[in-house]
Design a protein around this motif. Structure first.
Motif, PDB file in Angstrom:
ATOM      1  N   GLN A 126       0.838  -1.225   0.029  1.00  0.00           N
ATOM      2  CA  GLN A 126      -0.151   0.028   0.131  1.00  0.00           C
ATOM      3  C   GLN A 126       0.703   1.174   0.012  1.00  0.00           C
ATOM      4  N   LEU A 127       1.868   1.308   1.001  1.00  0.00           N
ATOM      5  CA  LEU A 127       2.703   2.472   0.918  1.00  0.00           C
ATOM      6  C   LEU A 127       3.481   2.628  -0.478  1.00  0.00           C
ATOM      7  N   ARG A 128       4.091   1.531  -1.193  1.00  0.00           N
ATOM      8  CA  ARG A 128       4.893   1.801  -2.193  1.00  0.00           C
ATOM      9  C   ARG A 128       4.039   2.089  -3.459  1.00  0.00           C
ATOM     10  N   TRP A 129       2.677   1.482  -3.603  1.00  0.00           N
ATOM     11  CA  TRP A 129       1.993   1.470  -4.776  1.00  0.00           C
ATOM     12  C   TRP A 129       0.915   2.532  -4.811  1.00  0.00           C
ATOM     13  N   VAL A 130       0.458   3.077  -3.688  1.00  0.00           N
ATOM     14  CA  VAL A 130      -0.707   3.841  -3.554  1.00  0.00           C
ATOM     15  C   VAL A 130      -0.205   5.139  -2.691  1.00  0.00           C
ATOM     16  N   GLU A 131       0.004   4.855  -1.495  1.00  0.00           N
ATOM     17  CA  GLU A 131       0.381   6.029  -0.630  1.00  0.00           C
ATOM     18  C   GLU A 131       1.356   6.932  -1.028  1.00  0.00           C
ATOM     19  N   LEU A 132       2.497   6.438  -1.197  1.00  0.00           N
ATOM     20  CA  LEU A 132       3.862   7.328  -1.802  1.00  0.00           C
ATOM     21  C   LEU A 132       3.306   8.153  -2.874  1.00  0.00           C
ATOM     22  N   PRO A 133       2.940   7.259  -3.867  1.00  0.00           N
ATOM     23  CA  PRO A 133       2.580   7.951  -5.076  1.00  0.00           C
ATOM     24  C   PRO A 133       1.686   8.977  -5.030  1.00  0.00           C
ATOM     25  N   LEU A 134       0.547   8.927  -4.247  1.00  0.00           N
ATOM     26  CA  LEU A 134      -0.253  10.128  -4.054  1.00  0.00           C
ATOM     27  C   LEU A 134       0.137  11.090  -3.347  1.00  0.00           C
ATOM     28  N   ALA A 135       1.051  10.684  -2.340  1.00  0.00           N
ATOM     29  CA  ALA A 135       1.729  11.780  -1.493  1.00  0.00           C
ATOM     30  C   ALA A 135       2.967  12.484  -2.169  1.00  0.00           C
ATOM     31  N   GLU A 136       3.157  12.179  -3.434  1.00  0.00           N
ATOM     32  CA  GLU A 136       4.735  12.750  -4.015  1.00  0.00           C
ATOM     33  C   GLU A 136       4.603  14.195  -4.236  1.00  0.00           C
ATOM     34  N   PRO A 137       3.477  14.715  -4.761  1.00  0.00           N
ATOM     35  CA  PRO A 137       3.585  16.026  -4.950  1.00  0.00           C
ATOM     36  C   PRO A 137       3.780  16.963  -3.559  1.00  0.00           C
ATOM     37  N   VAL A 138       3.535  16.563  -2.607  1.00  0.00           N
ATOM     38  CA  VAL A 138       3.574  17.154  -1.140  1.00  0.00           C
ATOM     39  C   VAL A 138       4.696  17.005  -1.041  1.00  0.00           C
ATOM     40  N   ILE A 139       5.504  15.950  -0.983  1.00  0.00           N
ATOM     41  CA  ILE A 139       6.765  15.369  -0.828  1.00  0.00           C
ATOM     42  C   ILE A 139       7.870  16.187  -1.332  1.00  0.00           C
ATOM     43  N   LEU A 140       7.500  16.308  -2.703  1.00  0.00           N
ATOM     44  CA  LEU A 140       8.332  17.061  -3.601  1.00  0.00           C
ATOM     45  C   LEU A 140       8.321  18.552  -3.256  1.00  0.00           C
ATOM     46  N   ALA A 141       7.373  19.033  -2.769  1.00  0.00           N
ATOM     47  CA  ALA A 141       7.114  20.462  -2.466  1.00  0.00           C
ATOM     48  C   ALA A 141       8.234  20.623  -1.259  1.00  0.00           C
ATOM     49  N   GLY A 142       8.331  19.766  -0.337  1.00  0.00           N
ATOM     50  CA  GLY A 142       9.211  19.772   0.933  1.00  0.00           C
ATOM     51  C   GLY A 142      10.644  19.680   0.524  1.00  0.00           C
ATOM     52  N   ILE A 143      10.980  18.844  -0.515  1.00  0.00           N
ATOM     53  CA  ILE A 143      12.161  18.817  -0.882  1.00  0.00           C
ATOM     54  C   ILE A 143      12.774  20.194  -1.572  1.00  0.00           C
ATOM     55  N   ARG A 144      11.726  20.598  -2.456  1.00  0.00           N
ATOM     56  CA  ARG A 144      11.897  21.931  -3.084  1.00  0.00           C
ATOM     57  C   ARG A 144      12.264  22.939  -2.048  1.00  0.00           C
ATOM     58  N   THR A 145      11.404  23.050  -1.075  1.00  0.00           N
ATOM     59  CA  THR A 145      11.871  24.230   0.022  1.00  0.00           C
ATOM     60  C   THR A 145      13.157  23.799   0.683  1.00  0.00           C
ATOM     61  N   ALA A 146      13.336  22.656   0.998  1.00  0.00           N
ATOM     62  CA  ALA A 146      14.976  22.248   1.635  1.00  0.00           C
ATOM     63  C   ALA A 146      15.920  22.733   0.590  1.00  0.00           C
ATOM     64  N   ALA A 147      15.738  22.282  -0.756  1.00  0.00           N
ATOM     65  CA  ALA A 147      16.878  22.681  -1.421  1.00  0.00           C
ATOM     66  C   ALA A 147      17.144  24.221  -1.739  1.00  0.00           C
ATOM     67  N   VAL A 148      16.013  25.050  -1.751  1.00  0.00           N
ATOM     68  CA  VAL A 148      16.206  26.324  -1.949  1.00  0.00           C
ATOM     69  C   VAL A 148      16.746  27.171  -0.835  1.00  0.00           C
ATOM     70  N   VAL A 149      16.366  26.507   0.536  1.00  0.00           N
ATOM     71  CA  VAL A 149      16.901  27.245   1.721  1.00  0.00           C
ATOM     72  C   VAL A 149      18.370  26.648   2.010  1.00  0.00           C
ATOM     73  N   GLY A 150      18.765  25.403   1.322  1.00  0.00           N
ATOM     74  CA  GLY A 150      20.082  24.981   1.543  1.00  0.00           C
ATOM     75  C   GLY A 150      20.904  25.662   0.592  1.00  0.00           C
ATOM     76  N   VAL A 151      20.394  26.535  -0.589  1.00  0.00           N
ATOM     77  CA  VAL A 151      21.336  27.259  -1.140  1.00  0.00           C
ATOM     78  C   VAL A 151      21.922  28.637  -0.425  1.00  0.00           C
ATOM     79  N   GLY A 152      20.808  29.087   0.240  1.00  0.00           N
ATOM     80  CA  GLY A 152      20.963  30.385   1.049  1.00  0.00           C
ATOM     81  C   GLY A 152      22.184  29.955   2.230  1.00  0.00           C
TER      82      GLY A 152
END
Length: 526
Positions: A126-152
């Motif tokens: 369920q985690l691999r095939w359903v939950e993580l794919p559906l949560a992916e946009p939100v997870i990617l948003a967190g990674i995006r925030t972390a990377a941009v803050v990391g540059v600063g």
């Protein structure tokens, strides 16, 4: 702006190199944070009993000021450079990744989860095939925030010798050079935008489109958009490689043929570092790595002690009190012999011949005000000290041979004490923003700004003679280093050093140019 564009052209290889360092610092730390943060977010989702503790800890890490985090890791790890910087950047990136992973998983529709369970999927499936794919946009948003803050945040890594675009900013602050600050700040800002856009594009490319929007253009552009973060990393590696062609070696060529010279983060130290570097390059076959603007005394000392730099210029009084923790002594020859003996025994380092000048601390005020108030020595400030605003360097405030010891020796305290960077301390006094500063006796801005050092009538400050301090293992491998650097012994006096500092701080000449002119005038080169 003409100066800025000219600097971009002349320094392009170094800009490419520092940008490459910056990208690699941010990229590696973000990958590490994703590797740790996503599993932690999943753990918080699965084990609610651990959620409060994990989220609390990653939240606490985010509240620690960046420079404080670097200083703590420096003390804990006992080394400067890339490793503590990567650890700090990774820790700062955890919160948005862990939080968004948890939020994304919690946001999956319960009916979808129930349907997956009804189909016989195990919790891991369920985690691999359903939950993580559906949560992916939100997870990617967190990674995006972390990377941009990391540059600063990565710009601060230069404070402990990890490189990156912060090198230019540190130099610019130390030398009051706006062009250098812009050489670091503008590429860092552009890099942050590129990282943000590339990760936003990745999120868009990973999001399924309705069939009505699936046309050839989207199918063609999606692979290119998804490749953009990888392209940034490739450009970073390429820029890092360009830097290896610089006339001064920024990449290690191996301990057998390279000497690494460090400096603290103020003008005089950078000039002395350049003089030593150019003299070694002129008279030996060794290559030189410049590790300048490393922050305060203890950062340089730790780097020397741990073999991350090979030589830097230290001051006898600083070594005696701030590093060795001994009582101040007044005789300059006794101080030199004491620190020389103890450094050999404790740190396996050798003090070479002093340059000949004494850069002591000098409690300094405006000359015009000193004449009006009748101030000539430090004790004269006692009656009015409670109404005076002091502007001191952060290091001076805490050192036993600084304000901490000064107020005990003279038995008065100033009404307020403000921490100031050495590069702006003199300007703050000249503009009346503070009333007294802890100037350096050899600083050319003292006469330039109409300032007046007060006499240390109680003899509180020990002598501060500058001399190269070298790791003995390096001297054993390359005894010519001692022969070359000892030629500088006695070649400076206070006025000479004051003139060199003035040329950089007020005439805006580069430390390299000033060092080269000094070596020519002293007959070290044709």
């Amino acid at each position: 702006m003409n100066d800025f564009f000219e600097a971009v052209v002349t320094r392009f290889p170094e800009i490419a190199f520092r940008t490459g360092e910056h990208i690699l610092l941010t990229g590696i730390s973000t990958i590490l944070a994703v590797s740790i943060g996503v599993p932690l977010g999943i753990l918080c989702f699965r084990k609610q009993s651990l959620r409060g503790m994990v989220m609390g800890w990653v939240g606490i890490l985010q509240t620690v000021p960046s420079l404080a985090m670097l200083a703590i890791l420096l003390a804990l790890m006992g080394k400067i450079g890339t490793v503590p910087a990567l650890v700090a950047l990774t820790l700062y990136a955890l919160l948005p990744i862990v939080r968004n992973t948890l939020t994304g998983l919690e946001g999956v529709d319960p009916e979808v989860k129930e349907a997956a369970k009804g189909m016989g999927l195990s919790p891991s499936q369920q985690l691999r095939w359903v939950e993580l794919p559906l949560a992916e946009p939100v997870i990617l948003a967190g990674i995006r925030t972390a990377a941009v803050v990391g540059v600063g945040i990565a710009t601060l890594s230069a404070f402990i010798g990890a490189g990156g675009l912060g090198q230019f900013i540190n130099r610019g602050l130390a030398l009051s050079n706006t062009t250098l600050i812009l050489l670091g700040a503008i590429p860092a800002a552009v890099l942050a935008l590129l990282v943000d856009f590339s990760l936003a594009g990745w999120t868009w490319a990973r999001t399924p489109l309705p069939s009505s929007q699936r046309h050839k253009f989207h199918r063609a552009i999606r692979p290119m958009v998804m490749a953009s973060p990888i392209l940034i990393v490739v450009l970073g590696i390429a820029g890092y490689g360009v830097g290896k062609g610089l006339p001064f070696s920024l990449s290690s060529s191996g301990p057998e043929e390279t000497v690494r010279i460090g400096s603290k983060n103020f003008t005089e130290q950078i000039i002395l570092g350049e003089i030593m570097a150019q003299l070694i390059e002129e008279q030996t076959d060794l290559q030189v790595e410049r590790h300048f603007n490393l922050g305060g005394t203890l950062i340089c000392h730790e780097g020397l002690k741990n073999g991350e730099i090979d030589v830097y210029a230290e001051y006898t009084g600083t070594a005696l009190t701030a590093i060795l923790g001994l009582e101040a002594m007044r005789d300059s020859s006794e101080v030199l012999e004491e620190v020389r003996r103890r450094y050999r025994k404790r740190f396996n380092c050798e003090w070479l011949k002093p340059g000949g000048f004494n850069n002591t601390y000098a409690i300094t005020v405006l000359k015009e005000r000193a004449q009006d108030e009748g101030w000539t020595e430090i004790s004269d400030l006692a009656d009015s000290a409670v109404n005076l605003r002091a502007g001191f360097t952060s290091e001076f405030v805490e050192r036993p041979d600084g304000y901490f010891g000064l107020k005990n020796a003279y038995r008065f305290e100033f009404g307020s004490v403000q921490d100031l960077d050495p590069s702006i301390m003199y300007q703050a006094l000249s503009k009346g923003e503070v009333d007294v500063i802890c100037a350096f006796a050899t600083d050319g801005r003292i006469p330039a700004y109409g300032l007046m050092p007060l006499e240390d009538n109680l003899g509180f400050f020990p002598p501060y003679e500058a001399a190269p301090v070298v790791r003995r293992t390096v001297l054993e491998a390359h005894p010519e280093i001692a022969e070359v650097l000892n030629q500088l012994g006695g070649k400076f006096d206070d006025l000479t050093m004051q003139g060199l500092n003035y040329a950089v701080d007020e005439e805006k000449r580069s430390p390299g140019e000033v060092a080269a002119r000094f070596l020519e005038e002293e007959g070290f080169r044709d």
